[in-house]
Design a protein around this motif. Structure first.
Motif, mmCIF file in Angstrom:
data_model
loop_
_atom_site.group_PDB
_atom_site.id
_atom_site.type_symbol
_atom_site.label_atom_id
_atom_site.label_comp_id
_atom_site.label_asym_id
_atom_site.label_seq_id
_atom_site.Cartn_x
_atom_site.Cartn_y
_atom_site.Cartn_z
ATOM 1 N N GLU A 1 0.456 -1.427 0.092
ATOM 2 C CA GLU A 1 0.003 0.101 0.231
ATOM 3 C C GLU A 1 1.345 1.409 0.122
ATOM 4 O O GLU A 1 0.274 1.825 -0.476
ATOM 5 N N GLU A 2 1.670 1.033 0.956
ATOM 6 C CA GLU A 2 3.008 2.164 0.531
ATOM 7 C C GLU A 2 3.769 2.805 -0.637
ATOM 8 O O GLU A 2 4.142 3.521 -0.557
ATOM 9 N N GLU A 3 4.007 1.740 -1.573
ATOM 10 C CA GLU A 3 4.227 1.114 -3.024
ATOM 11 C C GLU A 3 3.384 1.806 -4.083
ATOM 12 O O GLU A 3 3.047 3.619 -4.471
ATOM 13 N N ALA A 4 2.207 1.621 -3.314
ATOM 14 C CA ALA A 4 1.269 2.117 -4.147
ATOM 15 C C ALA A 4 0.791 4.155 -3.875
ATOM 16 O O ALA A 4 0.730 4.719 -5.100
ATOM 17 N N GLY A 5 0.977 4.412 -2.505
ATOM 18 C CA GLY A 5 0.598 5.496 -2.517
ATOM 19 C C GLY A 5 1.917 6.878 -2.755
ATOM 20 O O GLY A 5 1.718 7.801 -3.011
#
Length: 497
Positions: free
Chosen positions: A34-38
């Motif tokens: 999710e951090e990578e997507a953000g």
């Protein structure tokens, strides 16, 4: 503000994909995605980026419910929260006021600290949250609430610096042992738990080697906290913090810089020198306000900005401009107006500040480009203050300066308009609104005092509430000393009428 520090986790071993997360590593893996997507959408779509970061935080929360003593999850949740607070475009989509969001972030950092009180990255990051929250509280008129937070930040940074020094010294000993033929530490050996919790609940943390740059980062952060704190405390505490800053810049920083590769030392000296100059300016302003020094001494202190190479640094040019503007405001405040003996000094300092801002606008590096919207706003503020000096009744400034008053208020409008346009282009809504509000104030002053027709209104067709916000902004510029109180009251009556 320094970026939150990252710690190093050992590489994860390949494993079968679980339907639902069970281990702490499972939760960390999901949060990482999710951090990578953000991160991918941070610039182009801050709303989408914020949603991904919020999902990551929810995963960290669920992971900590099942693994409450896992430092890795606690640390990374706190780190991500802090990163969000440092990007206004992201923070506004979280749904909490920034002060409340920073308070929540602080609690997350304190939780991580309870799990590992000696981790230098956690100590550093917690200090940065405390300083950020203190700055917001101070700007919100809650200075007394900001003081203990800044004092706590300095205590954590002192502990962080001591821990970093100890780790660096141990690294040097270990390296010497290896050079002398000793047996190096087995890189595959599993690190022991750092907080005494059950091994199954604790992801192994590998602390990255400490470098001289890490030590200097802590010095920078300490000086930043001291600079914010000095204007808030009483006279008896000012000298104590001055001594603390002196020790950091003249002793500890100098020894850390000597540990850097030779080709990095000049840049580090410039950076520390600039931090020192910014602190000395704040320190001198506090002393001047307490009538502990006179104007000549204050002026002399600002010579610390004469750093080799400052002409190529937008940060240095803007910092000096801010310091010289603050000197002028403090002179006006101390003498309850632009006193005859000091009026020319104020004018000269503001002329220098305007030249420094203009020089910063001519630079073309990334930092200079990022600063441009704010620099235009600052130039508008300087013109408002110069207008106050030029139009003051009974001023001893030259007739030529007095005749420039109309031009100065027109210049202020142009600078605020430019700042608003650049802020809009950058997507900085907060800065855009502030520039438009001050543009409207300058336009109203021009119309009231000189009959200048308002051909382009920044809030044309806007709601009554927006006009009310301009009135609040007018109160702010009067409080800041940019506009004399009686003129502010006249403009306010005109706005309400």
């Amino acid at each position: 503000m320094a970026k939150p520090k990252q710690h190093t986790r050992p590489p994860k071993k390949p494993k079968a994909k679980a339907v639902d997360p069970e281990t702490a590593d499972d939760y960390q893996e999901l949060a990482d995605k999710e951090e990578e997507a953000g991160g991918k959408h941070r610039v182009g779509d801050p709303a989408k980026s914020s949603r991904a970061f919020v999902r990551a935080l929810e995963i960290y929360d669920k992971g900590l419910q099942r693994h409450p003593t896992n430092f890795d999850l606690a640390y990374n949740k706190a780190r991500l929260e802090f990163e969000v607070t440092q990007h206004p475009a992201l923070a506004e989509h979280v749904g909490l006021p920034l002060i409340e969001l920073l308070g929540q972030t602080l609690e997350s950092h304190r939780y991580a600290l309870r799990l590992n009180e000696e981790n230098p990255d956690t100590l550093f990051n917690t200090s940065q949250v405390l300083t950020s929250l203190a700055e917001e509280l101070s700007e919100d008129g809650q200075s007394q609430n900001a003081i203990p937070l800044l004092q706590e930040s300095l205590e954590l940074l002192s502990g962080c610096l001591s821990r970093q020094e100890m780790m660096l010294e141990q690294q040097q000993v270990d390296f010497q042992d290896f050079e002398d033929g000793g047996v190096p530490i087995d890189p595959d050996e599993k690190p022991a738990s750092t907080n005494g919790s059950d091994a199954s609940e604790q992801t192994a943390i590998v602390e990255a080697p400490i470098t001289a740059s890490d030590l200097l980062d802590t010095v920078h952060a300490s000086l930043s906290a001291l600079t914010t704190l000095v204007p808030l405390v009483d006279q008896s505490a000012v000298q104590t913090y001055g001594d603390m800053a002196h020790s950091l810049t003249e002793k500890r920083a100098a020894s850390y810089i000597s540990l850097l590769p030779e080709d990095l030392q000049d840049a580090a000296r410039f950076s520390i020198g600039l931090d020192r100059a910014i602190f000395i300016a704040a320190f001198a302003d506090a002393q001047f306000s307490f009538v502990a020094i006179e104007m000549a001494t204050y002026l002399q202190r600002l010579d610390t900005f004469d750093l080799p190479g400052k002409e190529q640094s937008a940060h240095a040019l803007c910092a000096e401009a801010e310091a010289r503007t603050e000197l002028s405001l403090s002179i006006i405040d101390r003498f309850q107006g632009p006193a005859d003996a000091a009026a020319q000094t104020c004018w000269n300092q503001l002329k220098t500040a305007q030249d420094l801002y203009s020089a910063a606008l001519k630079l073309d590096d990334e930092d200079a480009k990022d600063r441009k919207p704010k620099v235009y706003g600052s130039k508008g503020d300087v013109e408002l203050l110069r207008h106050r000096l030029a139009s003051a009744p009974g001023t001893t400034l030259s007739e030529g300066i007095q005749r420039s008053a109309k031009t100065l208020i027109q210049n202020a409008q142009k600078f605020y308009k430019g700042g608003a346009q650049l802020a809009k282009s950058d997507g900085d809504d907060e800065l855009e609104v502030k520039a438009k509000q001050r543009w409207a104030i300058a336009a109203d002053i021009g119309a009231l005092m000189y009959g200048i027709e308002v051909t382009e209104a920044p809030f044309q067709g806007s709601s009554q509430s927006a006009r009310g916000d301009v009135i609040e902004a007018l109160e702010a510029v009067v409080d800041e000393g940019l506009v004399e109180m009686s003129l502010g009251e006249e403009v306010m009556r005109r706005m309400r009428g």
